[in-house]
Design a protein around this motif. Structure first.
Motif, PDB file in Angstrom:
ATOM      1  N   UNK A  68      27.656   0.862 -71.213  1.00  0.00           N
ATOM      2  CA  UNK A  68      28.117   0.930 -72.601  1.00  0.00           C
ATOM      3  C   UNK A  68      29.371   0.068 -72.797  1.00  0.00           C
ATOM      4  N   UNK A  69      30.274   0.136 -71.822  1.00  0.00           N
ATOM      5  CA  UNK A  69      31.498  -0.670 -71.897  1.00  0.00           C
ATOM      6  C   UNK A  69      31.142  -2.156 -71.877  1.00  0.00           C
ATOM      7  N   UNK A  70      30.283  -2.549 -70.922  1.00  0.00           N
ATOM      8  CA  UNK A  70      29.967  -3.980 -70.805  1.00  0.00           C
ATOM      9  C   UNK A  70      29.222  -4.491 -72.038  1.00  0.00           C
ATOM     10  N   UNK A  71      28.432  -3.637 -72.671  1.00  0.00           N
ATOM     11  CA  UNK A  71      27.700  -4.028 -73.882  1.00  0.00           C
ATOM     12  C   UNK A  71      28.639  -4.198 -75.080  1.00  0.00           C
ATOM     13  N   UNK A  72      29.651  -3.328 -75.121  1.00  0.00           N
ATOM     14  CA  UNK A  72      30.482  -3.259 -76.327  1.00  0.00           C
ATOM     15  C   UNK A  72      31.824  -3.975 -76.225  1.00  0.00           C
ATOM     16  N   UNK A  73      32.105  -4.477 -75.075  1.00  0.00           N
ATOM     17  CA  UNK A  73      33.442  -5.021 -74.849  1.00  0.00           C
ATOM     18  C   UNK A  73      33.743  -6.243 -75.723  1.00  0.00           C
ATOM     19  N   UNK A  74      32.715  -6.942 -76.136  1.00  0.00           N
ATOM     20  CA  UNK A  74      32.949  -8.128 -76.991  1.00  0.00           C
ATOM     21  C   UNK A  74      32.914  -7.832 -78.477  1.00  0.00           C
ATOM     22  N   UNK A  75      32.546  -6.615 -78.819  1.00  0.00           N
ATOM     23  CA  UNK A  75      32.413  -6.304 -80.262  1.00  0.00           C
ATOM     24  C   UNK A  75      33.732  -5.908 -80.904  1.00  0.00           C
TER      25      UNK A  75
ATOM     26  N   UNK B  52      35.071   7.517 -75.834  1.00  0.00           N
ATOM     27  CA  UNK B  52      36.386   7.763 -75.227  1.00  0.00           C
ATOM     28  C   UNK B  52      36.644   6.780 -74.081  1.00  0.00           C
ATOM     29  N   UNK B  53      35.656   6.628 -73.223  1.00  0.00           N
ATOM     30  CA  UNK B  53      35.832   5.733 -72.076  1.00  0.00           C
ATOM     31  C   UNK B  53      35.873   4.265 -72.500  1.00  0.00           C
ATOM     32  N   UNK B  54      35.146   3.921 -73.547  1.00  0.00           N
ATOM     33  CA  UNK B  54      35.211   2.536 -74.036  1.00  0.00           C
ATOM     34  C   UNK B  54      36.619   2.238 -74.557  1.00  0.00           C
ATOM     35  N   UNK B  55      37.155   3.166 -75.358  1.00  0.00           N
ATOM     36  CA  UNK B  55      38.520   2.984 -75.885  1.00  0.00           C
ATOM     37  C   UNK B  55      39.534   2.947 -74.744  1.00  0.00           C
ATOM     38  N   UNK B  56      39.350   3.843 -73.796  1.00  0.00           N
ATOM     39  CA  UNK B  56      40.277   3.894 -72.660  1.00  0.00           C
ATOM     40  C   UNK B  56      40.246   2.572 -71.895  1.00  0.00           C
ATOM     41  N   UNK B  57      39.044   2.031 -71.728  1.00  0.00           N
ATOM     42  CA  UNK B  57      38.921   0.765 -70.996  1.00  0.00           C
ATOM     43  C   UNK B  57      39.607  -0.374 -71.748  1.00  0.00           C
ATOM     44  N   UNK B  58      39.371  -0.411 -73.049  1.00  0.00           N
ATOM     45  CA  UNK B  58      39.979  -1.472 -73.871  1.00  0.00           C
ATOM     46  C   UNK B  58      41.503  -1.443 -73.799  1.00  0.00           C
ATOM     47  N   UNK B  59      42.021  -0.234 -73.809  1.00  0.00           N
ATOM     48  CA  UNK B  59      43.483  -0.099 -73.860  1.00  0.00           C
ATOM     49  C   UNK B  59      44.069   0.323 -72.516  1.00  0.00           C
ATOM     50  N   UNK B  60      43.343   0.020 -71.459  1.00  0.00           N
ATOM     51  CA  UNK B  60      43.788   0.464 -70.139  1.00  0.00           C
ATOM     52  C   UNK B  60      45.126  -0.151 -69.746  1.00  0.00           C
ATOM     53  N   UNK B  61      45.430  -1.301 -70.326  1.00  0.00           N
ATOM     54  CA  UNK B  61      46.730  -1.931 -70.028  1.00  0.00           C
ATOM     55  C   UNK B  61      47.888  -1.110 -70.606  1.00  0.00           C
ATOM     56  N   UNK B  62      47.570  -0.228 -71.555  1.00  0.00           N
ATOM     57  CA  UNK B  62      48.615   0.622 -72.150  1.00  0.00           C
ATOM     58  C   UNK B  62      48.890   1.876 -71.309  1.00  0.00           C
ATOM     59  N   UNK B  63      47.950   2.175 -70.413  1.00  0.00           N
ATOM     60  CA  UNK B  63      48.119   3.355 -69.570  1.00  0.00           C
ATOM     61  C   UNK B  63      49.172   3.087 -68.492  1.00  0.00           C
ATOM     62  N   UNK B  64      50.149   3.964 -68.423  1.00  0.00           N
ATOM     63  CA  UNK B  64      51.202   3.789 -67.417  1.00  0.00           C
ATOM     64  C   UNK B  64      50.746   4.378 -66.093  1.00  0.00           C
TER      65      UNK B  64
END
Lengths: 75, 204
Positions: A68-75, B52-64
């Motif tokens: 899911x992450x790899x699919x959505x990371x560019x959106x 939740x995990x997608x958001x966490x991954x995107x903003x993982x650089x913000x996690x201390x």
């Protein structure tokens, strides 16, 4: 803090002051209303902890998330 | 949400995957558990966890690093639940605190036969029945009871990621458990797991 809420803190081991802890222990022994509140709070806490604390996520969820992450990371 | 692949090289992205897997993924069961208790539905919980995990991954650089990753994930989940999930499913439960207060005040000792404090009275209840009782709690009360009793967070941690004072956490927790007790006691009584003390007092 109200006495009833103090009982909740005692059940959750959130009372830092040892004097208050001792007072609470004594109240639980001596006062049936306090004891009743204590038992209700403790009973619910223990029940939930025992029944639900170890719920596993569905198998394959980890892979699904990374997909899911790899699919959505560019959106 | 911005595309992070524009700003991260493949190598950096791989590194982020590796760190994320090490830091965040071990909390997957706990996050799923929280989502399940909040939504009361497996499919909804599934979606909420993925978001939740997608958001966490995107903003993982913000996690201390070195701070509490589980609490960080729970905070993201709680915000996602409020901002995304709840908005698209139904209007948030409006908690009328006066109603809750009245309900609470009306729980008198003689209505709840508290000689059954021990878990024995509830041990025969099914997990589904307990889950149902949890899901019927007003959301604000449900949240604190899950975070405290199921997930084991401290009052301070709960206060931190629900943005309420510690005193309010304590008070909601107290009331939530009391409401839960009354609800479960009713289930247990209906199923015959507990007997009414003076069944004759009803008549007349």
């Amino acid at each position: 803090m109200e006495l009833l809420e103090e009982i909740t803190s005692y059940v959750d081991e959130e009372l830092k002051d040892q004097n208050i802890c001792c007072r609470m222990k004594k109240l639980i022994t001596d006062d049936c209303v306090v004891r009743k509140e204590y038992m209700v709070q403790k009973c619910m806490k223990d029940l939930l902890r025992k029944r639900f604390a170890c719920c596993k996520s569905p198998s394959g969820m980890n892979e699904k998330i990374f997909l899911y992450i790899s699919r959505n990371i560019n959106n | 949400m911005r595309a992070i692949t524009n700003t991260l090289s493949d190598k950096e992205l791989q590194q982020r995957y590796a760190e994320f897997e090490k830091e965040a993924v071990p909390h997957l069961d706990a996050v799923y558990n929280f989502a399940l208790r909040m939504t009361g539905d497996e499919d909804d919980a599934d979606d909420l966890v993925q978001e939740t995990f997608l958001k966490a991954f995107r903003f993982f650089d913000k996690f201390e690093k070195g701070t509490n990753c589980k609490a960080w994930l729970f905070r993201i989940l709680k915000n996602s639940f409020i901002n995304d999930y709840r908005k698209t499913t139904k209007e948030p439960n409006k908690v009328d605190y006066d109603d809750v207060q009245n309900f609470y005040e009306n729980i008198k000792a003689d209505e709840v036969e508290t000689q059954h404090y021990e878990e024995d009275a509830f041990s025969n209840l099914l997990d589904d029945e307990i889950s149902k009782a949890i899901s019927e709690l007003p959301e604000d009360f449900r949240t604190v009871v899950i975070l405290s009793d199921i997930e084991g967070f401290t009052y301070e941690e709960i206060a931190d990621f629900t943005d309420i004072p510690v005193g309010t956490v304590r008070s909601r927790l107290h009331r939530a458990r009391k409401m839960l007790y009354v609800q479960l006691f009713d289930y247990a009584k209906d199923k015959g797991f507990v007997k009414k003390k003076n069944s004759s007092k009803k008549s007349g």
